[in-house]
Design an enzyme around this catalytic site. Structure first.
Site, PDB file in Angstrom:
ATOM      1  N   HIS A 120       0.812  -1.230   0.000  1.00  0.00           N
ATOM      2  CA  HIS A 120       0.000   0.000   0.000  1.00  0.00           C
ATOM      3  C   HIS A 120       0.842   1.275   0.000  1.00  0.00           C
ATOM      4  CE1 HIS A 120      -3.665  -2.451   1.688  1.00  0.00           C
ATOM      5  NE2 HIS A 120      -3.429  -2.667   0.423  1.00  0.00           N
ATOM      6  N   ALA A 241       1.009  -9.233  18.701  1.00  0.00           N
ATOM      7  CA  ALA A 241       2.152  -9.631  17.868  1.00  0.00           C
ATOM      8  C   ALA A 241       3.482  -9.395  18.585  1.00  0.00           C
ATOM      9  CB  ALA A 241       2.116  -8.850  16.559  1.00  0.00           C
TER      10      ALA A 241
HETATM   11  P1  OAD Z   1      -7.071  -3.075  10.367  1.00  0.00           P
HETATM   12  O1  OAD Z   1      -7.131  -1.908  11.265  1.00  0.00           O
HETATM   13  O2  OAD Z   1      -8.230  -3.326   9.476  1.00  0.00           O
HETATM   14  O3  OAD Z   1      -6.880  -4.399  11.227  1.00  0.00           O
HETATM   15  C1  OAD Z   1      -5.937  -4.482  12.247  1.00  0.00           C
HETATM   16  C2  OAD Z   1      -5.967  -5.896  12.790  1.00  0.00           C
HETATM   17  O4  OAD Z   1      -4.935  -6.021  13.747  1.00  0.00           O
HETATM   18  C3  OAD Z   1      -7.274  -6.282  13.478  1.00  0.00           C
HETATM   19  O5  OAD Z   1      -7.691  -7.564  13.020  1.00  0.00           O
HETATM   20  C4  OAD Z   1      -6.902  -6.332  14.976  1.00  0.00           C
HETATM   21  O6  OAD Z   1      -7.621  -7.322  15.671  1.00  0.00           O
HETATM   22  C5  OAD Z   1      -5.432  -6.695  14.888  1.00  0.00           C
HETATM   23  N1  OAD Z   1      -4.610  -6.241  16.008  1.00  0.00           N
HETATM   24  C6  OAD Z   1      -4.715  -5.093  16.734  1.00  0.00           C
HETATM   25  N2  OAD Z   1      -3.743  -5.005  17.637  1.00  0.00           N
HETATM   26  C7  OAD Z   1      -2.971  -6.122  17.496  1.00  0.00           C
HETATM   27  C8  OAD Z   1      -1.797  -6.609  18.137  1.00  0.00           C
HETATM   28  N3  OAD Z   1      -1.214  -5.927  19.104  1.00  0.00           N
HETATM   29  N4  OAD Z   1      -1.287  -7.786  17.707  1.00  0.00           N
HETATM   30  C9  OAD Z   1      -1.883  -8.493  16.716  1.00  0.00           C
HETATM   31  N5  OAD Z   1      -2.997  -8.078  16.084  1.00  0.00           N
HETATM   32  C10 OAD Z   1      -3.538  -6.919  16.455  1.00  0.00           C
HETATM   33  O7  OAD Z   1      -5.700  -2.964   9.553  1.00  0.00           O
HETATM   34  P2  OAD Z   1      -5.278  -3.695   8.208  1.00  0.00           P
HETATM   35  O8  OAD Z   1      -5.790  -5.092   8.171  1.00  0.00           O
HETATM   36  O9  OAD Z   1      -3.831  -3.485   8.049  1.00  0.00           O
HETATM   37  O10 OAD Z   1      -5.473   0.441   3.500  1.00  0.00           O
HETATM   38  O11 OAD Z   1      -6.039  -2.843   7.140  1.00  0.00           O
HETATM   39  C11 OAD Z   1      -5.862  -3.129   5.780  1.00  0.00           C
HETATM   40  C12 OAD Z   1      -5.916  -1.864   4.992  1.00  0.00           C
HETATM   41  O12 OAD Z   1      -7.146  -1.190   5.256  1.00  0.00           O
HETATM   42  C13 OAD Z   1      -4.862  -0.840   5.365  1.00  0.00           C
HETATM   43  O13 OAD Z   1      -3.641  -1.064   4.728  1.00  0.00           O
HETATM   44  C14 OAD Z   1      -5.479   0.436   4.940  1.00  0.00           C
HETATM   45  C15 OAD Z   1      -6.859   0.215   5.500  1.00  0.00           C
HETATM   46  O14 OAD Z   1      -7.869   0.956   4.975  1.00  0.00           O
HETATM   47  C16 OAD Z   1      -5.428   1.587   2.827  1.00  0.00           C
HETATM   48  O15 OAD Z   1      -5.391   2.672   3.390  1.00  0.00           O
HETATM   49  C17 OAD Z   1      -5.420   1.389   1.358  1.00  0.00           C
END
Ligand code: OAD
Ligand code: ZN
Length: 252
Positions: A120, A241
């Site tokens: 991204h 993590a």
């Molecule tokens: P999200 O905010 O959607 O998801 C974060 C994930 O991390 C969730 O499933 C949480 O449960 C988990 N989480 C939170 N804290 C954690 C920890 N300490 N250890 C392990 N897991 C944890 O973020 P992304 O999946 O990265 O895109 O989102 C994908 C994309 O959506 C991003 O790159 C961004 C966003 O809109 C764009 O901006 C194009």
């Protein structure tokens, strides 16, 4: 005594010819960088359509840059956490390791990862919004202050006369085909895919676990809560993590 699931994953990582880790915002959560979804996620307080689309930038580039500068401020004071550091050591110590991230924060690089695929983009880079090809890299500090130390409120200009935009992928935009192609290939041939801290809802990144599984890989989800991937993962490791990755490394 170590958890049986953790031991199983560690054994597979040790035996694997090729390991891929795919990360999302959750890996940076313990560094203090907000995630997007969930109760404290950015998309709870901000609307993606106002801030993270080409249309939003065309409508109000100043607002979009304000938001990205604010996010740079949050990231600038953050430090890589033990989870980032483990993945940097995997790159150094495992025979074949590929890191694929959806994050734009640059914390993996600061932790010492070099060969990662940033699906991204990167919040510290800007590129010409008109497509003249100019790419600028912010060192990660000092970019907020304009001449004389005053906050820079105007969107940065490109030498061609157009505006610069953050070099990140916005909603409605395609990923760089070179990056997603490399990520798909890595997922296809790996023996273990670690899916760390992602809600696994944003495609095409969210398709990588299925591709890895079809190629015969062990798919491991590491997350603090359930996601749409949970039911499909071979092993689910619950916990932050920054704790689980060091525990895995210690056994691998
Ligand atoms: P999200 O905010 O959607 O998801 C974060 C994930 O991390 C969730 O499933 C949480 O449960 C988990 N989480 C939170 N804290 C954690 C920890 N300490 N250890 C392990 N897991 C944890 O973020 P992304 O999946 O990265 O895109 O989102 C994908 C994309 O959506 C991003 O790159 C961004 C966003 O809109 C764009 O901006 C194009
Ligand atoms: Zn330009």
């Amino acid at each position: 005594m170590p958890d049986a699931r953790l031991t199983r994953v560690a054994t597979c990582v040790r035996a694997a010819r090729s390991v891929v880790a795919m990360t999302g915002a959750g890996i940076s959560a313990e560094s203090g960088v907000p995630t997007f979804r969930g109760s404290a996620g950015l998309w709870r307080s901000f609307s993606p359509s106002d801030l993270a689309t080409p249309e939003a930038f065309a409508r109000d580039p100043r607002l979009v840059w304000e938001w990205y500068r604010w996010r740079r401020d949050l990231i600038r004071v953050a430090h890589p956490n033990p989870g980032h550091l483990v993945l940097a050591r995997f790159e150094k110590n495992l025979p074949q390791f590929q890191l694929v991230t959806q994050n734009v924060d640059g914390l993996h690089q600061r932790a010492g990862s070099h060969t990662l695929i940033e699906l991204h983009g990167n919040i510290w880079r800007a590129r010409c919004a008109a497509g003249c090809g100019r790419l600028t890299e912010e060192p990660g500090q000092g970019c907020l202050a304009g001449p004389g130390g005053a906050p820079a409120v105007d969107p940065p200009a490109c030498a061609c006369g157009s505006l610069l935009r953050p070099d990140v992928v916005w909603f409605g935009e395609a990923l760089d085909p070179r990056h997603i192609t490399r990520a798909i290939e890595a997922a296809r041939v790996c023996d273990v895919l670690l899916v760390v801290g992602t809600s696994a809802v944003v495609y095409p990144a969210a398709a990588l676990p299925r591709i890895a599984r079809q190629g015969g890989a062990l798919v491991v989800e590491l997350n603090i809560e359930d996601t749409p991937l949970t039911a499909e993962a071979d092993v689910v490791l619950r916990g932050p993590a920054a704790d689980v990755l060091p525990a895995l490394e210690a056994l691998a």
